[in-house]
Design an enzyme around this catalytic site. Structure first.
Site, PDB file in Angstrom:
ATOM      1  N   ASP A 199      -5.200  19.222  33.369  1.00 18.15           N
ATOM      2  CA  ASP A 199      -4.638  19.781  32.135  1.00 18.15           C
ATOM      3  C   ASP A 199      -3.487  18.928  31.622  1.00 18.15           C
ATOM      4  O   ASP A 199      -2.881  18.128  32.355  1.00 18.15           O
ATOM      5  CB  ASP A 199      -4.163  21.219  32.352  1.00 18.15           C
ATOM      6  N   GLU A 230      -1.829  22.854  36.037  1.00 14.10           N
ATOM      7  CA  GLU A 230      -0.593  22.416  36.678  1.00 14.10           C
ATOM      8  C   GLU A 230       0.597  22.625  35.766  1.00 14.10           C
ATOM      9  O   GLU A 230       1.691  22.991  36.215  1.00 14.10           O
ATOM     10  CB  GLU A 230      -0.710  20.936  37.071  1.00 14.10           C
TER      11      GLU A 230
END
Length: 417
Positions: A87, A182
């Protein structure tokens, strides 16, 4: 080990492929894993790519975690892992990303977008001058680049491909993983350490060339709820309790020198980063950070003392502190019998021609939470800079060095006992 002959153009092409996927995570969406559909699209792409490369035990679970194995080819010992996140940050626009490579950077300001007059200025970002003469990938100034952490994913996949094509480089069993969310802090929550089955690992999620990090903040994200009393303003004297006014007092009671804009190095801080509400009720979202665990606990106690003071002034129950510890300093785990994996990373960097730069992280990594889940996990550079920003950039030689470092660790990680 003989000098490595990595294909820089192939590595760059892989990075450009990964950043073409919009994988911004959503901090507000904590009910679904991954928090955005684009992350799963990239996860499926990575699973297919890893299978095509010839890795084994390739898996993608329902939460968006990709794992795979590079089997040992003659060296038996510890299993080393490498982890990066798929991400990208929601702090800047995430796509579509229009990148370009500045070849042989001349040390001057870089015009990212002539039409919008967006310039990567050497005055604002003097660190870029270190990379004069190198090829640097940048954005067009309208989005982030996504090197955090597509560069880490690129370095790991490229290293695995290299080892597959060079069976003369002996290594033990290698496990790799690519994770969602994350940037929201939720990535380690559903990371299956038992399934990953590595003895230790490294997150490839650091910044500029040489970064080796095994010390991070202890972190809490408390929520402060202030309960007021709304009364018609024409009849408010002696009756109204304005939660917004109390919120301003809360901010003023925080130690002036212990805020992010006043601290550096190992200095901790208090930070109110979001406020919402009305006269009736006001909510403050906070960060509390410190590398030292004892100081960290005292900071949290200080917030409760502030609440007690305001409750005495305005009435019991006016101010409520909802505590929320997020992660702790991985150094507490690493220094307790795991400094050998730090030394392994140091030696790998030096073998790759990189000087290790060891500084405490003024933040956290997945590795911090994973270390406390039983997987010691320092953090290693990717080469990028200005993460979470339209001015993000990545010197291509630094990315290649990150890849070389992964290969060097892979070829010696099995020796750790």
């Amino acid at each position: 080990m003989v000098p490595l002959d990595l294909d820089t153009e192939k590595i760059l092409k892989r990075l450009e492929d990964y950043i073409s996927y919009n994988t911004q995570s959503d901090e507000e969406n904590d009910q679904v894993y991954p928090s955005t559909p684009g992350q799963m699209v990239l996860a499926r792409h990575l699973k297919e790519e890893l299978e095509q490369l010839g890795l084994q035990e390739v898996s993608l679970d329902e939460n968006g975690y990709v794992m795979a194995t590079l089997p040992a080819n003659g060296a038996e010992g510890s299993v080393v892992g490498f982890i990066s996140h798929m991400d990208t940050s929601p702090d800047a626009p995430g796509g579509p990303i229009h990148s370009r490579v500045v070849h042989d950077y001349d040390g001057k300001d870089i015009c990212l977008n002539k039409e919008k007059n967006i310039v990567l200025s050497t005055k604002d970002f003097p660190e870029i001058l270190k990379y004069k003469g190198q090829d640097i990938i940048v954005t067009d100034g309208t989005t982030l680049l996504g090197a955090d952490d597509k560069a880490g994913v690129t370095a790991i996949v490229s290293a695995m491909e290299y080892l597959l094509h060079h069976p003369d480089l002996k290594h033990g069993k290698i496990r790799i993983a690519f994770t969602p969310d994350e940037e929201t802090g939720r990535s380690p929550l559903r990371f299956d350490v038992k399934k990953f089955h590595a003895d230790f690992a490294y997150t490839i999620d650091g910044g500029e060339l040489g970064g080796l990090e095994y010390e991070n903040f202890n972190a809490a994200n408390p929520e402060i709820i202030i309960h007021g009393r709304s009364v018609h303003t024409g009849d408010a004297k002696g009756k109204m309790v304005n939660a917004i006014s109390i919120a301003s007092q809360w901010q003023s009671l925080l130690p002036e020198g212990e805020k992010p804009e006043c601290t550096e190095g190992r200095e901790g801080f208090f930070h109110v980063y979001k406020i919402s509400g009305s006269v009736e009720e006001c909510t403050l979202s906070m960060l509390v950070r410190d590398h030292d665990r004892a100081k960290f606990e005292k900071k949290k106690q200080y917030l409760q003392h502030m609440a007690d003071f305001l409750n005495e002034k305005y009435g019991e129950g006016t101010v409520e502190v909802k505590p929320h510890d997020v992660y702790f300093n991985m150094l507490d785990i690493i220094r307790d019998g795991h400094m050998d994996i730090v030394e392994l990373a140091r030696k790998a960097m030096k073998q790759a021609g990189v000087t290790p730069v060891e500084l405490p992280i003024r933040g956290g990594t997945d590795g911090a939470q994973l270390s406390f889940k039983g997987l010691p996990c320092p953090n290693i550079f990717t080469g990028g800079a200005n993460f979470h920003s339209r001015f993000e950039y990545l010197p291509i030689p630094s990315l290649v060095k990150a890849c070389e470092t992964v290969i060097e660790i892979a070829c010696h990680g099995w020796e750790i006992r």
